[in-house]
Scaffold this motif. Sequence first.
Motif, mmCIF file in Angstrom:
data_model
loop_
_atom_site.group_PDB
_atom_site.id
_atom_site.type_symbol
_atom_site.label_atom_id
_atom_site.label_comp_id
_atom_site.label_asym_id
_atom_site.label_seq_id
_atom_site.Cartn_x
_atom_site.Cartn_y
_atom_site.Cartn_z
ATOM 1 N N ASP A 331 -35.078 -35.490 -27.920
ATOM 2 C CA ASP A 331 -36.384 -34.839 -27.834
ATOM 3 C C ASP A 331 -36.851 -34.861 -26.382
ATOM 4 N N PRO A 332 -36.852 -33.702 -25.694
ATOM 5 C CA PRO A 332 -37.210 -33.706 -24.270
ATOM 6 C C PRO A 332 -38.667 -34.068 -24.016
ATOM 7 N N PHE A 333 -39.558 -33.761 -24.967
ATOM 8 C CA PHE A 333 -40.968 -34.105 -24.761
ATOM 9 C C PHE A 333 -41.170 -35.620 -24.826
ATOM 10 N N LYS A 334 -40.411 -36.276 -25.716
ATOM 11 C CA LYS A 334 -40.476 -37.727 -25.782
ATOM 12 C C LYS A 334 -39.912 -38.350 -24.508
ATOM 13 N N LEU A 335 -38.819 -37.766 -23.997
ATOM 14 C CA LEU A 335 -38.237 -38.246 -22.737
ATOM 15 C C LEU A 335 -39.218 -38.060 -21.593
ATOM 16 N N LYS A 336 -39.904 -36.942 -21.589
ATOM 17 C CA LYS A 336 -40.881 -36.666 -20.533
ATOM 18 C C LYS A 336 -42.012 -37.693 -20.561
ATOM 19 N N GLU A 337 -42.466 -38.059 -21.762
ATOM 20 C CA GLU A 337 -43.511 -39.072 -21.888
ATOM 21 C C GLU A 337 -43.019 -40.417 -21.350
ATOM 22 N N SER A 338 -41.772 -40.764 -21.682
ATOM 23 C CA SER A 338 -41.220 -42.040 -21.210
ATOM 24 C C SER A 338 -41.117 -42.061 -19.691
ATOM 25 N N VAL A 339 -40.705 -40.946 -19.101
ATOM 26 C CA VAL A 339 -40.589 -40.862 -17.638
ATOM 27 C C VAL A 339 -41.960 -41.036 -16.988
ATOM 28 N N GLU A 340 -42.972 -40.353 -17.514
ATOM 29 C CA GLU A 340 -44.305 -40.420 -16.912
ATOM 30 C C GLU A 340 -44.941 -41.785 -17.112
ATOM 31 N N GLU A 341 -44.548 -42.503 -18.191
ATOM 32 C CA GLU A 341 -45.043 -43.860 -18.391
ATOM 33 C C GLU A 341 -44.436 -44.822 -17.371
ATOM 34 N N LYS A 342 -43.126 -44.659 -17.121
ATOM 35 C CA LYS A 342 -42.450 -45.558 -16.186
ATOM 36 C C LYS A 342 -42.835 -45.269 -14.746
ATOM 37 N N MET A 343 -43.154 -44.013 -14.450
ATOM 38 C CA MET A 343 -43.508 -43.650 -13.075
ATOM 39 C C MET A 343 -44.815 -42.854 -13.108
ATOM 40 N N PRO A 344 -45.936 -43.551 -13.175
ATOM 41 C CA PRO A 344 -47.232 -42.851 -13.198
ATOM 42 C C PRO A 344 -47.402 -41.994 -11.952
ATOM 43 N N GLY A 345 -47.921 -40.810 -12.157
ATOM 44 C CA GLY A 345 -48.126 -39.888 -11.041
ATOM 45 C C GLY A 345 -46.976 -38.936 -10.810
ATOM 46 N N SER A 346 -45.842 -39.169 -11.465
ATOM 47 C CA SER A 346 -44.711 -38.261 -11.308
ATOM 48 C C SER A 346 -44.879 -37.044 -12.207
ATOM 49 N N GLU A 347 -44.154 -36.007 -11.880
ATOM 50 C CA GLU A 347 -44.174 -34.784 -12.681
ATOM 51 C C GLU A 347 -42.752 -34.468 -13.112
ATOM 52 N N ALA A 348 -42.607 -33.904 -14.306
ATOM 53 C CA ALA A 348 -41.279 -33.622 -14.850
ATOM 54 C C ALA A 348 -41.289 -32.309 -15.605
ATOM 55 N N SER A 349 -40.138 -31.648 -15.594
ATOM 56 C CA SER A 349 -39.913 -30.446 -16.401
ATOM 57 C C SER A 349 -38.451 -30.460 -16.817
ATOM 58 N N PHE A 350 -38.095 -29.645 -17.787
ATOM 59 C CA PHE A 350 -36.731 -29.697 -18.315
ATOM 60 C C PHE A 350 -36.260 -28.300 -18.708
ATOM 61 N N ILE A 351 -34.939 -28.176 -18.789
ATOM 62 C CA ILE A 351 -34.311 -26.937 -19.240
ATOM 63 C C ILE A 351 -33.247 -27.277 -20.271
ATOM 64 N N SER A 352 -32.777 -26.248 -20.953
ATOM 65 C CA SER A 352 -31.808 -26.427 -22.035
ATOM 66 C C SER A 352 -30.402 -26.123 -21.542
ATOM 67 N N THR A 353 -29.466 -26.284 -22.460
ATOM 68 C CA THR A 353 -28.118 -25.776 -22.214
ATOM 69 C C THR A 353 -28.156 -24.249 -22.263
ATOM 70 N N TYR A 354 -27.115 -23.634 -21.726
ATOM 71 C CA TYR A 354 -27.066 -22.170 -21.731
ATOM 72 C C TYR A 354 -26.796 -21.659 -23.140
ATOM 73 N N THR A 355 -27.466 -20.600 -23.500
ATOM 74 C CA THR A 355 -27.178 -19.904 -24.746
ATOM 75 C C THR A 355 -27.053 -18.426 -24.433
ATOM 76 N N GLY A 356 -26.594 -17.659 -25.395
ATOM 77 C CA GLY A 356 -26.299 -16.254 -25.111
ATOM 78 C C GLY A 356 -27.043 -15.297 -26.014
ATOM 79 N N ALA A 357 -27.137 -14.068 -25.548
ATOM 80 C CA ALA A 357 -27.698 -12.958 -26.317
ATOM 81 C C ALA A 357 -27.032 -11.695 -25.803
ATOM 82 N N ALA A 358 -27.420 -10.570 -26.363
ATOM 83 C CA ALA A 358 -26.823 -9.296 -25.961
ATOM 84 C C ALA A 358 -27.923 -8.272 -25.733
#
Length: 625
Positions: A331-358
């Motif tokens: 869960d990336p949102f849970k990971l983001k919360e853990s990161v911000e708890e360990k390092m107050p004042g930091s900012e984080a964002s995330f991306i996914s694996t590649y997927t395809g469409a046509a």
Amino acid sequence: MGGDIEATYVLVKTAAGTDNLGLATQIKGFDEGLRVELAEENPYLTANLSSLSIFIYVLSFFVLIVTSLLIISNFETFLYKYKQQFAIMRSIGATARQLFGIILVQSSVITATGAFIGVGLAYISQHYVQGFLQDWMGISVARGDFHMGMALWMTAACAALIQLFLLIPAMKNGKTLPLKVMQENEELSFSIRGRRFLGRGLLIISIFVLVFGKLVAVDEGNQVLSVLAAATIFTLSIFVLFPLYLSPILKKGAPFIRRVAGNASYVAIRNVIPQVKKNTFVILTVSMMMIIAVFGSVMLKTIQNNEALYLKSQFPTEVVLQSRLESTSLDPFKLKESVEEKMPGSEASFISTYTGAALMEGDSPLDVTVLRGDLDGMMKQGFIDESSGEENGVIVSEPFAKKHNLKAGDRLQLETFSNDLEDYVPLKPLKVTAIEGELFDTDILVDWKDETFSDAGFARMFVTEGDPGQLESLKGEFPELQVHSYEQSVNESDEMFQQRWSIFIIFLAVMLLSVAVGVFNTLLNNIHSKRKEFAVLRTLSLTRKGIISVILTQVLLYILIGLSLGIMIGIFVSFIINIIDPGPLAINYTIIGGIVSAMLLLTILLFTPLAYRIGGRKLTEELNE
């Protein structure tokens, strides 16, 4: 653990072949409160060891080629001097098999002696020289044991390969008839027709293979093999064709050199022209050394530059968290919360694996790459504009927008392939809210909250203003997580480059010394075999200074031709190889200039005293010797 002591952790030794990462994830699923940490190898170090092994194998292969050329060159000189004796042996009844046996024993002794000395020098270098070189070059390399078994196996294999090369002159000279031996000793012309046909054929094949690899081959592995094969075949074609055109070039250039350097140099060049065949190996050996030096230094420096650019593209922030799994339920949102708890004042964002469409263009689907991302976090970090985060909208890359004439506000109709229906199924229309730059090498970026592409799981998280050491404990909560920092990655990349560069420099130094010894020995034998010619020139009013000029002109001509040919082929081959991964080539002029200067300086220092002594010998002794 006895009494009132409660265990707080458990060490687990898994069976061979166990998927440790999968097991850790499974254990983590039993209780979210568990912290599961994996004892793992550094992936950067593992990749470094693998690529370093390939690098050493390639250099070793080049060493074998240069060594074979040197040995064949000197062995041919040896046979040239003793062909008269072989002819006498044949005339008094010696068979071809007997002569072959004699030559085979001689070549085997040479190879075995060199192999034995090589193992001894390698052992001494590993125990005594390595420490000195580390201190001198300012590098630190782990000291290991000398694996004598592997060294002996490698020595035996290399010696056998070199011996195979030496079988060619042994078979050729063993079967030659006495009269033919005498004729061959005096006949120095080429079989021009066959060589020209072979050389041009190889050149055409190299062009065909290069075009095939770049334009026809689809698989990246086939492209790499095709380009490497084209570079190798091209080099062989130049080696075959070059001696054919060397004599005409020297003939046309001789009058010009006469006007610049005088009659002595003109005589020297005219004397070189008939000897081109006999000294071809000298030129090709020097050329091969320069090809390796130019190509190796260019590739290493170019790879270093490309690696620096790649790391910049992979680290938009100082710290990057990455999943080791291609498909993860993290869960990336849970990971983001853990990161911000360990390092107050930091900012984080995330991306996914590649997927395809046509994207349908007429009746044919055009594949496009899609990423899910935390658009809110990206806006805070400045990756995208604040106007790009409109709900139910998508962001497209600038190249993709230009290719399909898209602008903000347009509707994008994508389709996805359904395995059940075995056909493309349209998705809901997506509104283009913004057009950004490269967008992490994707065509389309959608918000993570949009469930349209929910099959794409977490891949990377970008953290600003953080210390990677503070995030190492997250691995216990998320076992598949890897923590990377830009500074650490740059240091590891620089360390890998310095390791390769130091090996390459030591390799070049050893090769330069080996080539110099072999080439100079061949040229010394050549000069001593022509001392009567020099004596005749002295009787025709050529002074000691003139003899020095003749000898230096001849040897410098061989060396300069080899160096120039090697530099040109090395740069051209580097451009051919660069087709695999286009980018600016970084030519290392320091290495090229250093080797050229070293070869020329060694040539002058060695052959000037020799020419001085030959020019001062008594004519009667020289003519009667």
